[in-house]
Design a protein around this motif. Structure first.
Motif, PDB file in Angstrom:
ATOM      1  N   GLU A   1     -17.381 -14.461   9.839  1.00 21.45           N
ATOM      2  CA  GLU A   1     -17.252 -15.506   8.813  1.00 21.45           C
ATOM      3  C   GLU A   1     -15.897 -15.316   8.114  1.00 21.45           C
ATOM      4  OE1 GLU A   1     -21.386 -16.896   7.249  1.00 21.45           O
ATOM      5  OE2 GLU A   1     -21.480 -14.705   7.288  1.00 21.45           O
ATOM      6  N   TYR A   2     -15.875 -15.384   6.787  1.00 23.72           N
ATOM      7  CA  TYR A   2     -14.614 -15.234   6.071  1.00 23.72           C
ATOM      8  C   TYR A   2     -14.067 -13.808   6.240  1.00 23.72           C
ATOM      9  CZ  TYR A   2     -11.365 -14.620   2.211  1.00 23.72           C
ATOM     10  OH  TYR A   2     -10.257 -14.325   1.474  1.00 23.72           O
ATOM     11  N   PRO A   3     -12.746 -13.609   6.516  1.00 23.59           N
ATOM     12  CA  PRO A   3     -11.671 -14.607   6.536  1.00 23.59           C
ATOM     13  C   PRO A   3     -11.355 -15.179   7.907  1.00 23.59           C
ATOM     14  CG  PRO A   3     -10.716 -12.431   6.618  1.00 23.59           C
ATOM     15  CD  PRO A   3     -12.208 -12.231   6.567  1.00 23.59           C
ATOM     16  N   THR A   4     -12.076 -14.748   8.966  1.00 27.07           N
ATOM     17  CA  THR A   4     -11.774 -15.253  10.305  1.00 27.07           C
ATOM     18  C   THR A   4     -11.862 -16.768  10.349  1.00 27.07           C
ATOM     19  OG1 THR A   4     -12.756 -13.211  11.174  1.00 27.07           O
ATOM     20  CG2 THR A   4     -12.304 -14.962  12.749  1.00 27.07           C
ATOM     21  N   ASP A   5     -12.831 -17.336   9.636  1.00 29.62           N
ATOM     22  CA  ASP A   5     -13.035 -18.788   9.694  1.00 29.62           C
ATOM     23  C   ASP A   5     -11.968 -19.585   8.954  1.00 29.62           C
ATOM     24  OD1 ASP A   5     -13.690 -18.271   7.054  1.00 29.62           O
ATOM     25  OD2 ASP A   5     -15.816 -18.806   7.248  1.00 29.62           O
ATOM     26  N   GLN A   6     -11.023 -18.899   8.338  1.00 29.96           N
ATOM     27  CA  GLN A   6      -9.923 -19.598   7.664  1.00 29.96           C
ATOM     28  C   GLN A   6      -8.754 -19.869   8.613  1.00 29.96           C
ATOM     29  OE1 GLN A   6     -10.438 -20.574   4.295  1.00 29.96           O
ATOM     30  NE2 GLN A   6     -12.466 -19.829   4.938  1.00 29.96           N
ATOM     31  N   PHE A   7      -8.867 -19.417   9.844  1.00 30.71           N
ATOM     32  CA  PHE A   7      -7.817 -19.614  10.840  1.00 30.71           C
ATOM     33  C   PHE A   7      -8.316 -20.528  11.946  1.00 30.71           C
ATOM     34  CE2 PHE A   7      -6.979 -15.614   8.770  1.00 30.71           C
ATOM     35  CZ  PHE A   7      -5.594 -15.574   8.626  1.00 30.71           C
TER      36      PHE A   7
ATOM     37  N   SER B   1       0.844  -1.176   0.000  1.00 28.60           N
ATOM     38  CA  SER B   1       0.000   0.000   0.000  1.00 28.60           C
ATOM     39  C   SER B   1       0.882   1.229   0.000  1.00 28.60           C
ATOM     40  CB  SER B   1      -0.913  -0.004   1.229  1.00 28.60           C
ATOM     41  OG  SER B   1      -1.755   1.116   1.227  1.00 28.60           O
ATOM     42  N   THR B   2       0.320   2.355  -0.387  1.00 28.38           N
ATOM     43  CA  THR B   2       1.061   3.603  -0.412  1.00 28.38           C
ATOM     44  C   THR B   2       0.242   4.677   0.260  1.00 28.38           C
ATOM     45  OG1 THR B   2       2.061   2.961  -2.510  1.00 28.38           O
ATOM     46  CG2 THR B   2       2.201   5.279  -1.904  1.00 28.38           C
ATOM     47  N   SER B   3       0.907   5.492   1.064  1.00 31.11           N
ATOM     48  CA  SER B   3       0.195   6.565   1.737  1.00 31.11           C
ATOM     49  C   SER B   3      -0.212   7.630   0.744  1.00 31.11           C
ATOM     50  CB  SER B   3       1.073   7.178   2.831  1.00 31.11           C
ATOM     51  OG  SER B   3       2.129   7.910   2.250  1.00 31.11           O
ATOM     52  N   GLN B   4      -1.096   8.526   1.172  1.00 32.32           N
ATOM     53  CA  GLN B   4      -1.557   9.574   0.269  1.00 32.32           C
ATOM     54  C   GLN B   4      -0.441  10.536  -0.094  1.00 32.32           C
ATOM     55  OE1 GLN B   4      -5.059  11.218   2.269  1.00 32.32           O
ATOM     56  NE2 GLN B   4      -6.325   9.964   0.956  1.00 32.32           N
ATOM     57  N   THR B   5       0.628  10.574   0.722  1.00 34.25           N
ATOM     58  CA  THR B   5       1.763  11.431   0.408  1.00 34.25           C
ATOM     59  C   THR B   5       2.794  10.698  -0.437  1.00 34.25           C
ATOM     60  OG1 THR B   5       2.824  10.803   2.495  1.00 34.25           O
ATOM     61  CG2 THR B   5       1.450  12.785   2.500  1.00 34.25           C
ATOM     62  N   GLY B   6       2.512   9.462  -0.793  1.00 34.39           N
ATOM     63  CA  GLY B   6       3.412   8.715  -1.654  1.00 34.39           C
ATOM     64  C   GLY B   6       4.394   7.846  -0.916  1.00 34.39           C
ATOM     65  N   GLY B   7       4.408   7.880   0.428  1.00 39.56           N
ATOM     66  CA  GLY B   7       5.350   7.089   1.193  1.00 39.56           C
ATOM     67  C   GLY B   7       4.947   5.626   1.211  1.00 39.56           C
ATOM     68  N   PRO B   8       5.934   4.708   1.199  1.00 40.67           N
ATOM     69  CA  PRO B   8       5.606   3.283   1.200  1.00 40.67           C
ATOM     70  C   PRO B   8       5.108   2.823   2.556  1.00 40.67           C
ATOM     71  CG  PRO B   8       7.973   3.580   1.364  1.00 40.67           C
ATOM     72  CD  PRO B   8       7.377   4.945   1.148  1.00 40.67           C
ATOM     73  N   VAL B   9       4.244   1.838   2.540  1.00 38.02           N
ATOM     74  CA  VAL B   9       3.735   1.230   3.756  1.00 38.02           C
ATOM     75  C   VAL B   9       4.301  -0.185   3.823  1.00 38.02           C
ATOM     76  CG1 VAL B   9       1.662   0.378   4.897  1.00 38.02           C
ATOM     77  CG2 VAL B   9       1.628   2.580   3.718  1.00 38.02           C
ATOM     78  N   PRO B  10       4.788  -0.631   4.995  1.00 39.90           N
ATOM     79  CA  PRO B  10       5.334  -1.982   5.091  1.00 39.90           C
ATOM     80  C   PRO B  10       4.331  -2.998   4.568  1.00 39.90           C
ATOM     81  CG  PRO B  10       5.764  -0.768   7.109  1.00 39.90           C
ATOM     82  CD  PRO B  10       4.856   0.094   6.277  1.00 39.90           C
ATOM     83  N   PRO B  11       4.780  -3.956   3.759  1.00 39.19           N
ATOM     84  CA  PRO B  11       3.851  -4.914   3.162  1.00 39.19           C
ATOM     85  C   PRO B  11       3.258  -5.856   4.195  1.00 39.19           C
ATOM     86  CG  PRO B  11       6.110  -5.558   2.718  1.00 39.19           C
ATOM     87  CD  PRO B  11       6.170  -4.196   3.344  1.00 39.19           C
ATOM     88  N   ALA B  12       2.060  -6.333   3.912  1.00 36.70           N
ATOM     89  CA  ALA B  12       1.392  -7.339   4.736  1.00 36.70           C
ATOM     90  C   ALA B  12       0.906  -8.428   3.787  1.00 36.70           C
ATOM     91  CB  ALA B  12       0.219  -6.715   5.497  1.00 36.70           C
ATOM     92  N   PRO B  13       0.714  -9.645   4.291  1.00 37.46           N
ATOM     93  CA  PRO B  13       0.239 -10.720   3.413  1.00 37.46           C
ATOM     94  C   PRO B  13      -1.183 -10.457   2.929  1.00 37.46           C
ATOM     95  CG  PRO B  13       0.277 -11.430   5.700  1.00 37.46           C
ATOM     96  CD  PRO B  13       0.976 -10.103   5.653  1.00 37.46           C
ATOM     97  N   ALA B  14      -1.523 -11.085   1.836  1.00 36.25           N
ATOM     98  CA  ALA B  14      -2.865 -10.947   1.280  1.00 36.25           C
ATOM     99  C   ALA B  14      -3.871 -11.724   2.126  1.00 36.25           C
ATOM    100  CB  ALA B  14      -2.889 -11.464  -0.156  1.00 36.25           C
ATOM    101  N   LEU B  15      -5.149 -11.427   1.925  1.00 44.56           N
ATOM    102  CA  LEU B  15      -6.193 -12.212   2.570  1.00 44.56           C
ATOM    103  C   LEU B  15      -6.022 -13.687   2.212  1.00 44.56           C
ATOM    104  CD1 LEU B  15      -9.410 -10.082   1.944  1.00 44.56           C
ATOM    105  CD2 LEU B  15      -8.558 -10.776   4.188  1.00 44.56           C
ATOM    106  N   PRO B  16      -6.245 -14.592   3.159  1.00 45.25           N
ATOM    107  CA  PRO B  16      -6.126 -16.015   2.817  1.00 45.25           C
ATOM    108  C   PRO B  16      -7.189 -16.401   1.804  1.00 45.25           C
ATOM    109  CG  PRO B  16      -7.164 -15.757   4.963  1.00 45.25           C
ATOM    110  CD  PRO B  16      -6.670 -14.394   4.558  1.00 45.25           C
ATOM    111  N   PRO B  17      -6.862 -17.289   0.887  1.00 47.98           N
ATOM    112  CA  PRO B  17      -7.880 -17.714  -0.084  1.00 47.98           C
ATOM    113  C   PRO B  17      -9.024 -18.428   0.625  1.00 47.98           C
ATOM    114  CG  PRO B  17      -5.946 -19.138  -0.185  1.00 47.98           C
ATOM    115  CD  PRO B  17      -5.574 -17.983   0.701  1.00 47.98           C
ATOM    116  N   PHE B  18     -10.223 -18.237   0.101  1.00 52.82           N
ATOM    117  CA  PHE B  18     -11.392 -18.867   0.699  1.00 52.82           C
ATOM    118  C   PHE B  18     -11.393 -20.363   0.414  1.00 52.82           C
ATOM    119  CE2 PHE B  18     -15.831 -20.356   0.180  1.00 52.82           C
ATOM    120  CZ  PHE B  18     -16.240 -20.240   1.502  1.00 52.82           C
TER     121      PHE B  18
END
Length: 297
Positions: free
Chosen positions: A203-209, A73-90
């Protein structure tokens, strides 16, 4: 035998030689110290240059990798945001929609007259998707509800739509921070404290854990275009929902129950561009958003 004068002269010469020798040694030490300092300074500069170059190279390669393996993700000022994993697949299971319950919340009565869903227990996951149209003072938003992934949530949402619960209500919260970009609606009070007088589970995505899995509390990326439920903790879903207009990082504790179509994203972009009332990153949207109606197509 040397005279006293001769001895004094000899002692004087000896002292002068000692002083000269000590001065020479001192000069030598100063030269060595200066040279050593210069060498150390050069080494430090070289180390800094090498570190900066290595860091730059790592950042370049890391950014390239993150665009293909992780959502960023990128902030509105253009600064990078530390990456996070994607939502788990359903991953569907026999528990999806198996026992949908909507217990009352006596301490929090409905903010607007409404009844819990009439359909409880086993909720069918067919059809897989249900489309809805949301009309607001800022424009229309097309929604696609994920009945196959979060049927208990979609069942409640459809029930509230049928009772016109959302009609003529304000979207009370806009968030524009570096890691979160959402518009929140669904409270007839317009202040973020109202609900339908009942609640239901995640429900999803909580139920994937698995239960007590620590990863269920770590941020993941809710991608742009996600439609999800707001809550005050596990099992406290009610009527408030949020729409994600840019990739946002949240723990997977907010039920995803649909997506926002392209027309709706354009409306959200316009609302987000106007910002938060009074400035800041979180609060009522500067451009008032009145939900005129939501209808199932």
């Amino acid at each position: 035998m040397p005279t006293n004068e001769q001895r004094r002269a000899a002692a004087k010469r000896k002292l002068e030689r000692q002083i000269e020798r000590r001065a020479k040694q001192a000069r030598t030490r100063r030269i060595l110290l200066i040279a050593g300092g210069a060498i150390a300074a050069i080494a430090v500069v070289a180390a800094v240059v090498i570190t900066v170059m290595n860091t730059s190279n790592k950042n370049k390669s890391g950014n390239a990798a993150s665009t293909t393996t992780q959502a960023t993700s990128t902030s509105q000022t253009g600064g990078p945001v530390p990456p996070a994993p994607a939502l788990p697949p359903f991953k569907p299971s026999g528990n999806v929609g198996a026992n949908c319950q909507y217990p009352a919340t006596p301490q929090e009565p409905a903010a607007k007259p409404v009844k819990p869903p009439t359909h409880t227990g086993k909720i069918p996951t067919d059809p897989a998707t249900v489309s809805a149209s949301m009309s607001t003072s800022q424009g229309n938003l097309g929604l696609m509800l994920a009945n196959n992934e979060s049927p208990c949530t979609v069942n409640s949402f459809a029930s509230l739509i049928g009772q016109k619960y959302f009609d003529n209500t304000k979207c009370h919260r806009l968030t524009t921070s570096a890691t979160l970009g959402v518009l929140q609606c669904g409270d007839p009070k317009g202040e973020g404290t109202g609900g339908p007088g009942y609640q239901f589970g995640n429900e999803y995505p909580t139920d994937q854990f698995a239960p007590n899995d620590p990863k269920a509390q770590e941020p993941v990326v809710y991608p742009r275009g996600t439609l999800a439920m707001a809550n005050a903790g596990p099992g406290t879903n009610g009527s408030q929902f949020f729409m994600v207009y840019k990739d946002s990082q949240l723990p997977p504790q907010y039920t995803v129950f649909g997506t926002i179509q392209a027309d709706g994203l354009a409306v959200l972009d316009k609302i987000a561009k106007a910002g938060v009332a009074g400035g800041g990153e979180d609060g009522p949207p500067a451009s008032e958003v009145l939900v005129k109606s939501i209808l199932l197509d």
